[in-house]
Design a protein around this motif. Structure first.
Motif, PDB file in Angstrom:
ATOM      1  N   TYR A  75       4.399  -6.006   2.043  1.00  0.00           N
ATOM      2  CA  TYR A  75       3.142  -5.787   1.794  1.00  0.00           C
ATOM      3  C   TYR A  75       2.153  -6.359   2.364  1.00  0.00           C
ATOM      4  CZ  TYR A  75       3.509  -9.263  -1.521  1.00  0.00           C
ATOM      5  OH  TYR A  75       3.707 -10.323  -2.611  1.00  0.00           O
ATOM      6  N   LEU A  76       0.956  -5.971   2.422  1.00  0.00           N
ATOM      7  CA  LEU A  76      -0.441  -6.494   2.842  1.00  0.00           C
ATOM      8  C   LEU A  76      -1.504  -6.202   1.854  1.00  0.00           C
ATOM      9  CD1 LEU A  76      -0.710  -5.631   6.551  1.00  0.00           C
ATOM     10  CD2 LEU A  76      -0.045  -7.972   5.721  1.00  0.00           C
ATOM     11  N   GLU A  77      -2.209  -7.401   1.609  1.00  0.00           N
ATOM     12  CA  GLU A  77      -3.390  -7.192   0.616  1.00  0.00           C
ATOM     13  C   GLU A  77      -4.519  -7.075   1.473  1.00  0.00           C
ATOM     14  OE1 GLU A  77      -5.712 -10.009  -2.526  1.00  0.00           O
ATOM     15  OE2 GLU A  77      -3.871 -10.705  -1.571  1.00  0.00           O
ATOM     16  N   LYS A  78      -5.298  -5.844   0.876  1.00  0.00           N
ATOM     17  CA  LYS A  78      -6.772  -5.390   1.646  1.00  0.00           C
ATOM     18  C   LYS A  78      -7.684  -6.560   1.054  1.00  0.00           C
ATOM     19  CE  LYS A  78      -5.895  -0.330   1.282  1.00  0.00           C
ATOM     20  NZ  LYS A  78      -6.268   0.694   0.778  1.00  0.00           N
ATOM     21  N   PRO A  79      -8.533  -6.883   1.796  1.00  0.00           N
ATOM     22  CA  PRO A  79      -8.669  -6.735   3.222  1.00  0.00           C
ATOM     23  C   PRO A  79      -7.757  -7.631   4.013  1.00  0.00           C
ATOM     24  CG  PRO A  79     -10.425  -8.214   2.642  1.00  0.00           C
ATOM     25  CD  PRO A  79      -9.614  -7.852   1.394  1.00  0.00           C
ATOM     26  N   PHE A  80      -6.990  -6.945   5.219  1.00  0.00           N
ATOM     27  CA  PHE A  80      -6.183  -7.834   5.974  1.00  0.00           C
ATOM     28  C   PHE A  80      -6.547  -7.837   7.349  1.00  0.00           C
ATOM     29  CE2 PHE A  80      -4.509  -3.438   5.047  1.00  0.00           C
ATOM     30  CZ  PHE A  80      -4.742  -2.777   6.614  1.00  0.00           C
ATOM     31  N   ARG A  81      -6.279  -8.716   8.164  1.00  0.00           N
ATOM     32  CA  ARG A  81      -6.413  -8.826   9.608  1.00  0.00           C
ATOM     33  C   ARG A  81      -5.521  -7.974  10.445  1.00  0.00           C
ATOM     34  NH1 ARG A  81      -5.972 -14.714  11.493  1.00  0.00           N
ATOM     35  NH2 ARG A  81      -3.606 -14.331  10.986  1.00  0.00           N
ATOM     36  N   SER A 122       2.018   2.832   3.878  1.00  0.00           N
ATOM     37  CA  SER A 122       1.567   3.488   2.655  1.00  0.00           C
ATOM     38  C   SER A 122       0.690   2.503   1.934  1.00  0.00           C
ATOM     39  CB  SER A 122       2.811   4.187   2.086  1.00  0.00           C
ATOM     40  OG  SER A 122       2.125   4.752   0.840  1.00  0.00           O
ATOM     41  N   ASP A 123      -0.713   3.106   1.523  1.00  0.00           N
ATOM     42  CA  ASP A 123      -1.489   2.466   0.420  1.00  0.00           C
ATOM     43  C   ASP A 123      -0.683   2.512  -0.692  1.00  0.00           C
ATOM     44  OD1 ASP A 123      -3.602   1.531  -0.913  1.00  0.00           O
ATOM     45  OD2 ASP A 123      -4.691   3.213  -0.492  1.00  0.00           O
ATOM     46  N   MET A 124      -0.812   1.443  -1.753  1.00  0.00           N
ATOM     47  CA  MET A 124      -0.221   1.404  -2.959  1.00  0.00           C
ATOM     48  C   MET A 124      -0.521   2.345  -3.759  1.00  0.00           C
ATOM     49  SD  MET A 124       2.350  -0.036  -4.554  1.00  0.00           S
ATOM     50  CE  MET A 124       2.806  -0.670  -6.312  1.00  0.00           C
ATOM     51  N   ARG A 125      -1.981   2.968  -3.845  1.00  0.00           N
ATOM     52  CA  ARG A 125      -2.599   3.731  -4.510  1.00  0.00           C
ATOM     53  C   ARG A 125      -2.903   4.965  -3.783  1.00  0.00           C
ATOM     54  NH1 ARG A 125      -0.357   1.854  -9.267  1.00  0.00           N
ATOM     55  NH2 ARG A 125      -1.311  -0.351  -9.551  1.00  0.00           N
ATOM     56  N   THR A 126      -2.297   6.392  -4.063  1.00  0.00           N
ATOM     57  CA  THR A 126      -2.714   7.180  -3.427  1.00  0.00           C
ATOM     58  C   THR A 126      -2.961   8.673  -4.517  1.00  0.00           C
ATOM     59  OG1 THR A 126      -0.631   7.747  -3.186  1.00  0.00           O
ATOM     60  CG2 THR A 126      -1.596   6.495  -1.310  1.00  0.00           C
ATOM     61  N   PRO A 127      -3.781   9.372  -4.153  1.00  0.00           N
ATOM     62  CA  PRO A 127      -4.017  10.718  -4.890  1.00  0.00           C
ATOM     63  C   PRO A 127      -2.841  11.538  -4.825  1.00  0.00           C
ATOM     64  CG  PRO A 127      -5.205  11.163  -2.975  1.00  0.00           C
ATOM     65  CD  PRO A 127      -4.742   9.637  -2.775  1.00  0.00           C
ATOM     66  N   GLY A 128      -2.702  12.546  -6.059  1.00  0.00           N
ATOM     67  CA  GLY A 128      -1.856  13.375  -6.061  1.00  0.00           C
ATOM     68  C   GLY A 128      -0.617  13.259  -6.889  1.00  0.00           C
ATOM     69  N   THR A 132      -2.184  -2.711  -0.107  1.00  0.00           N
ATOM     70  CA  THR A 132      -2.955  -2.416  -1.435  1.00  0.00           C
ATOM     71  C   THR A 132      -4.259  -3.319  -1.524  1.00  0.00           C
ATOM     72  OG1 THR A 132      -2.579  -2.701  -3.878  1.00  0.00           O
ATOM     73  CG2 THR A 132      -1.457  -4.253  -2.433  1.00  0.00           C
ATOM     74  N   GLY A 133      -5.246  -2.989  -2.279  1.00  0.00           N
ATOM     75  CA  GLY A 133      -6.552  -3.524  -2.542  1.00  0.00           C
ATOM     76  C   GLY A 133      -6.376  -3.800  -4.101  1.00  0.00           C
ATOM     77  N   ASP A 134      -5.263  -3.602  -4.563  1.00  0.00           N
ATOM     78  CA  ASP A 134      -5.013  -3.766  -6.081  1.00  0.00           C
ATOM     79  C   ASP A 134      -4.177  -5.099  -6.300  1.00  0.00           C
ATOM     80  OD1 ASP A 134      -5.542  -3.168  -8.815  1.00  0.00           O
ATOM     81  OD2 ASP A 134      -3.646  -1.949  -8.697  1.00  0.00           O
ATOM     82  N   TYR A 135      -4.270  -6.126  -5.578  1.00  0.00           N
ATOM     83  CA  TYR A 135      -3.206  -7.127  -5.876  1.00  0.00           C
ATOM     84  C   TYR A 135      -3.685  -7.941  -6.804  1.00  0.00           C
ATOM     85  CZ  TYR A 135       0.050 -10.385  -4.435  1.00  0.00           C
ATOM     86  OH  TYR A 135       1.280 -11.357  -4.229  1.00  0.00           O
ATOM     87  N   ALA A 136      -4.913  -8.033  -7.335  1.00  0.00           N
ATOM     88  CA  ALA A 136      -5.273  -8.931  -8.723  1.00  0.00           C
ATOM     89  C   ALA A 136      -4.490  -8.098  -9.813  1.00  0.00           C
ATOM     90  CB  ALA A 136      -6.650  -8.888  -8.556  1.00  0.00           C
ATOM     91  N   ASN A 137      -4.217  -7.063  -9.778  1.00  0.00           N
ATOM     92  CA  ASN A 137      -3.522  -6.373 -10.814  1.00  0.00           C
ATOM     93  C   ASN A 137      -1.928  -6.930 -11.072  1.00  0.00           C
ATOM     94  OD1 ASN A 137      -2.142  -4.594 -12.394  1.00  0.00           O
ATOM     95  ND2 ASN A 137      -3.458  -2.892 -12.107  1.00  0.00           N
TER      96      ASN A 137
END
Length: 133
Positions: free
Chosen positions: A111-117, A60-66, A92-97
């Motif tokens: 968890y994995l930080e975007k971008p990931f391999r 799952s992405d950390m931030r999703t709509p809905g 997540t692409g929001d790891y700096a937060n």
């Protein structure tokens, strides 16, 4: 097909990601490694799917709509689907937060930080869901 791609289960992985390019990348990588994948775009839809379906695990992405994010999906799984409680990978692409980092540490999911391999994604999924050989 490599031995790591052979699965003893036909249960799919539930992928929750609202960005089409990331969804396509993750789905293709998982499928190339022997996983069946069900793709959806929102956490709210994920909860509906998790109520009625059986899954090997969840990415799952950390931030999703809905209104339901990855952390809330994780909490719901812990309370309602203990069979999946340790089988979730958050991306997540929001790891700096700082708030995101705090939440990820609190929930304890992989968890994995975007971008990931891609190989890091597969390693995380294999670790969370176990190598079904």
């Amino acid at each position: 097909m490599s031995s790591s791609a052979i699965r003893l289960t036909t249960l799919p992985v539930l992928l929750i990601e609202d960005e089409p390019s990331i969804m396509a990348l993750v789905s293709a990588a998982l499928e190339r490694n022997g996983y069946e994948v069900v793709c959806i775009e929102s956490g709210a839809e994920a909860l509906r799917m998790l109520e009625k379906g059986q899954y090997l695990g969840v990415v799952s992405d950390m931030r999703t709509p809905g209104g339901v994010d990855g952390a809330q999906v994780n909490s719901w799984i812990s309370a309602n689907r203990p069979d999946l409680a340790d089988k979730i990978v958050i991306i997540t692409g929001d790891y700096a937060n700082e708030e995101t980092v705090s939440i990820l540490r609190k929930i304890g999911a992989l968890y994995l930080e975007k971008p990931f391999r891609v190989q890091d994604l597969i390693a995380a999924v294999e670790k969370a869901m176990g190598k079904a050989r």
